[in-house]
Design an enzyme around this catalytic site. Structure first.
Site, PDB file in Angstrom:
ATOM      1  N   ARG A   1      -1.729   9.230   9.025  1.00 30.09           N
ATOM      2  CA  ARG A   1      -1.527   7.808   9.327  1.00 30.09           C
ATOM      3  C   ARG A   1      -1.057   7.026   8.105  1.00 30.09           C
ATOM      4  NH1 ARG A   1      -4.758   3.473   8.596  1.00 30.09           N
ATOM      5  NH2 ARG A   1      -6.628   4.683   8.191  1.00 30.09           N
TER       6      ARG A   1
ATOM      7  N   HIS B   1     -11.884   9.911   6.424  1.00 30.65           N
ATOM      8  CA  HIS B   1     -11.577   8.503   6.671  1.00 30.65           C
ATOM      9  C   HIS B   1     -11.112   8.231   8.097  1.00 30.65           C
ATOM     10  CE1 HIS B   1     -10.491   4.436   5.550  1.00 30.65           C
ATOM     11  NE2 HIS B   1      -9.216   4.626   5.829  1.00 30.65           N
TER      12      HIS B   1
ATOM     13  N   ARG C   1      -0.897   9.063   1.928  1.00 32.42           N
ATOM     14  CA  ARG C   1      -2.323   9.291   1.668  1.00 32.42           C
ATOM     15  C   ARG C   1      -2.694  10.769   1.662  1.00 32.42           C
ATOM     16  NH1 ARG C   1      -5.935   5.322   5.094  1.00 32.42           N
ATOM     17  NH2 ARG C   1      -5.141   3.802   3.605  1.00 32.42           N
TER      18      ARG C   1
ATOM     19  N   GLU D   1       0.857  -1.197   0.000  1.00 34.93           N
ATOM     20  CA  GLU D   1       0.000   0.000   0.000  1.00 34.93           C
ATOM     21  C   GLU D   1       0.883   1.234   0.000  1.00 34.93           C
ATOM     22  OE1 GLU D   1      -3.072  -0.211   3.006  1.00 34.93           O
ATOM     23  OE2 GLU D   1      -3.887  -2.049   2.135  1.00 34.93           O
TER      24      GLU D   1
ATOM     25  N   HIS E   1      -9.383   9.635   2.768  1.00 29.76           N
ATOM     26  CA  HIS E   1      -8.976   8.539   1.890  1.00 29.76           C
ATOM     27  C   HIS E   1      -9.104   9.042   0.457  1.00 29.76           C
ATOM     28  CE1 HIS E   1      -8.735   4.660  -0.084  1.00 29.76           C
ATOM     29  NE2 HIS E   1      -8.358   4.133   1.061  1.00 29.76           N
TER      30      HIS E   1
END
Ligand code: SIN
Length: 615
Positions: free
Chosen positions: A428, A393, A325, A147, A281
């Protein structure tokens, strides 16, 4: 699957069905009474471990047990399990470094080290409870996904893309194994009387209204259940209520994510930290109701394109779609703005390249849940692009805790998204949240026992600790100066920030979401944040404090408390965001060229104001 069951009543407790005989604390006749609020990964795991330790546990959840963000988690859980189970070259140190980097250098390094080094033991514990991770067809080893912002493939997953639901189901089974399943009859447990040592009494549809305190210590929870208000006392309360995505117009969160834990802790006087950092997100399907398209899809090679088919991410970051992200979400917003598409436009996730590269049927096999969902919505993602937009998110901010889940209020512990351990910094790293829920729920439970026993002997969690990892817990209440808890900088009451009313006199949650998305979302500026503060102040003044509302109209209903909770959390977020003039991680100020480095900043956005001071 267990996850779908709905029990509208409490489950009675079978006598000391599980759990050691110690039942809690030497010298005490009764076992430790622990209330766990929330049924995501942290709440469920914490409840199981507390019962195993001999506590009498009550688990309150406002929906059904399976209703949580955990159940929605697709990508997986990140962990480096040792060199023989890791991708070539990967290591715990690399996981630590990636987490720190994604967090914009703002993470608490000690918390990150705990998270990454202790992962192995908690993953083993999950597996011992029955969870089976996907394996690689050729090697038979656990399959590892990639990811964004991870330097190696290290994401463990289940069912391809239904990791959260599988974890939730496994833990629900473990909870129920310690709770029995008989409806309470005459003589059965009532909401005021939890079960015995080593048991878990579950109350679904039990909505926490307030934390109760006595002599400066949290000593219970006031909650709504079965149409009535109840009070339950406890030796300790573990909040695991998750986040507050419902503050924004579009969110990947379930509708139970209304910030109840942060708001209740705040009203009780707890310290809240890092509230300005809310993660969006990047790829939620741009359809009504939204639907998250896992970052693992970009990890597998999918790319982002604009409405002309142009792949724009390389213009914004060297790691393109696999940048952290916050960077990807922000780049989408900036690109939409730069190309004139503005807030009405969307970008497109091109997964057709993955299918073309990996072969026909790959997307459906690797991501079965997403495949079913997008096809159900009329998209064939093997040959067409998916319209996507960032959606709220994950809240990095929350109730400030030390490394053992202790909050600033004795008796109150917090774990998972509701807590702010500093582990995520300003952004995060993907798939670190399930891991955080496990590691810090276990540490919180251990600390609850330690605080009462002044020893950890009653709990044997050694199988959860990495050989080299930090073990044991502090044996007294934390010394915040020595712990990593940041210093407290009190904020002024929100209504004092702006005296003027902005525009809308009546508080409506839809307006709040629209305000937050426009003024405190992916892109922010001073004027927008000022506007938001004015409006929130005006709504706060109009709604008054909970005490005031109670006095005027009696006990507010759940919906009313939820909307107040959202107002409170929005107020905290905006107040914190206004105090940070430069950009850092997920907090991006488009009116400031100043990119703050973590070193330049203290951890300033901590608040400790009781709601009563605003009434
Ligand atoms: C995802 O699968 O993209 C979400 C994972 C996460 O939020 O960590």
């Amino acid at each position: 699957m267990t996850a779908a069951r709905d029990r509208t009543a409490a489950h009675s407790v079978t006598a000391a069905e599980a759990g050691p005989e110690t039942g809690g604390v030497p010298g005490r006749e009764a076992p430790l009474r622990i209330i766990v609020v929330g049924s995501g990964i942290a709440g469920l795991y914490g409840a199981v471990l507390a019962a195993e330790g001999g506590a009498s546990v009550t688990l309150l959840t406002k929906g059904i047990l399976s209703q949580s963000n955990t159940g929605f988690a697709q990508g997986g859980i990140s962990a480096v399990l040792g060199s023989d189970h890791a991708a070539p070259g990967d290591s715990v140190e690399a996981h630590i470094a990636d987490t720190l980097k994604a967090g914009a250098g703002y993470c608490d390094p000690a918390a990150v080290r705990v998270l990454c080094t202790e992962a192995k033991g908690d993953i083993a514990r999950l597996e011992s409870l029955g969870l089976v991770f996907d394996t690689d067809a050729s090697s038979g080893a656990r399959a590892l996904g990639l990811e964004a912002a991870h330097s190696a493939a290290r994401i463990l997953h289940v069912g391809g893309d239904s990791t959260g639901a599988a974890i939730s189901s496994t833990l629900i089974d473990a909870v129920l194994a310690r709770s029995g399943s008989v409806e309470p009859g005459p003589g059965g447990p009532s909401p005021r009387h939890p079960g015995g040592a080593g048991t878990i009494t579950v109350f679904e549809h039990a909505f926490m209204m307030e934390l109760t305190t006595a002599a400066g210590r949290v000593n219970g929870v006031r909650y709504l259940w079965d149409g009535a208000e109840h009070l339950m006392e406890a030796d300790a309360v573990l909040l695991a209520t998750g986040g507050a995505g419902e503050m924004f117009e579009t969110t990947t969160n379930p509708d139970v994510a209304t910030g109840d834990g942060v708001a209740a802790a705040w009203r009780a006087g707890a310290v809240v930290a890092d509230a300005e950092f809310f993660q969006f997100h990047p790829t939620a399907l741009a359809v009504p109701g939204s639907f998250m398209i896992s970052e693992a899809v970009r990890g597998a090679g999918a790319v982002l394109r604009d409405d002309r088919g142009y792949r724009f991410m390389p213009d914004y970051h060297a790691d393109a779609e696999l940048a952290p992200r916050d960077v990807v979400a922000r780049s989408i917003a900036l690109h939409l703005s730069a190309t004139g598409a503005g807030t009405k436009g969307c970008v497109y996730l091109d997964a057709t390249v993955v299918e073309a590269e990996q072969g026909a049927g790959y997307l459906a096999a690797r991501f079965p849940g997403i495949d079913t969902a997008v096809r159900g919505l009329g998209f064939d993602w093997t040959c067409e692009f998916l319209p996507v937009l960032p959606a709220a998110h994950y809240w990095m901010g929350g109730i400030a805790t030390d490394l053992h889940g202790r909050t600033s209020l004795p008796g109150l512990f917090a774990a998972g998204e509701v807590a702010c351990t500093g582990v995520h910094g300003a952004n995060r790293l993907a798939s670190n949240s399930l891991l955080e829920g496990l590691v810090f729920a276990r540490r919180s439970v251990t600390a609850v026992f330690a605080d009462f026993l002044h020893t950890t002997d009653c709990l044997d969690f050694t199988d959860c600790l990495d050989d080299d990892g930090p073990a044991g817990v502090a044996r007294s209440h934390p010394n915040y100066e020595n712990e990593s808890l940041p210093a407290v900088h009190a904020l002024p009451p929100l209504q004092a920030l702006q005296a003027e009313v902005w525009t809308l006199p009546d508080f409506d949650v839809l307006d709040l979401r629209s305000l937050m998305s426009s003024c405190a979302g992916v892109l922010r500026d001073g004027a927008g944040l000022d506007l938001a503060a004015k409006q929130l102040d005006s709504w706060m003044a109009a709604t008054g404090s909970m005490t005031h509302a109670r006095a005027q109209t009696g006990q507010p209903e759940q919906k009313e408390i939820e909307r107040r909770n959202l107002l409170t959390t929005a107020g905290l977020l905006v107040a914190a965001a206004r105090r940070r003039s430069g950009s850092l991680g997920a907090h991006y100020r488009s009116d400031s060229s100043e990119q703050q480095s973590a070193e330049q900043t203290c951890r300033p956005t901590i608040a400790r104001i009781k709601e009563s001071s605003r009434s």
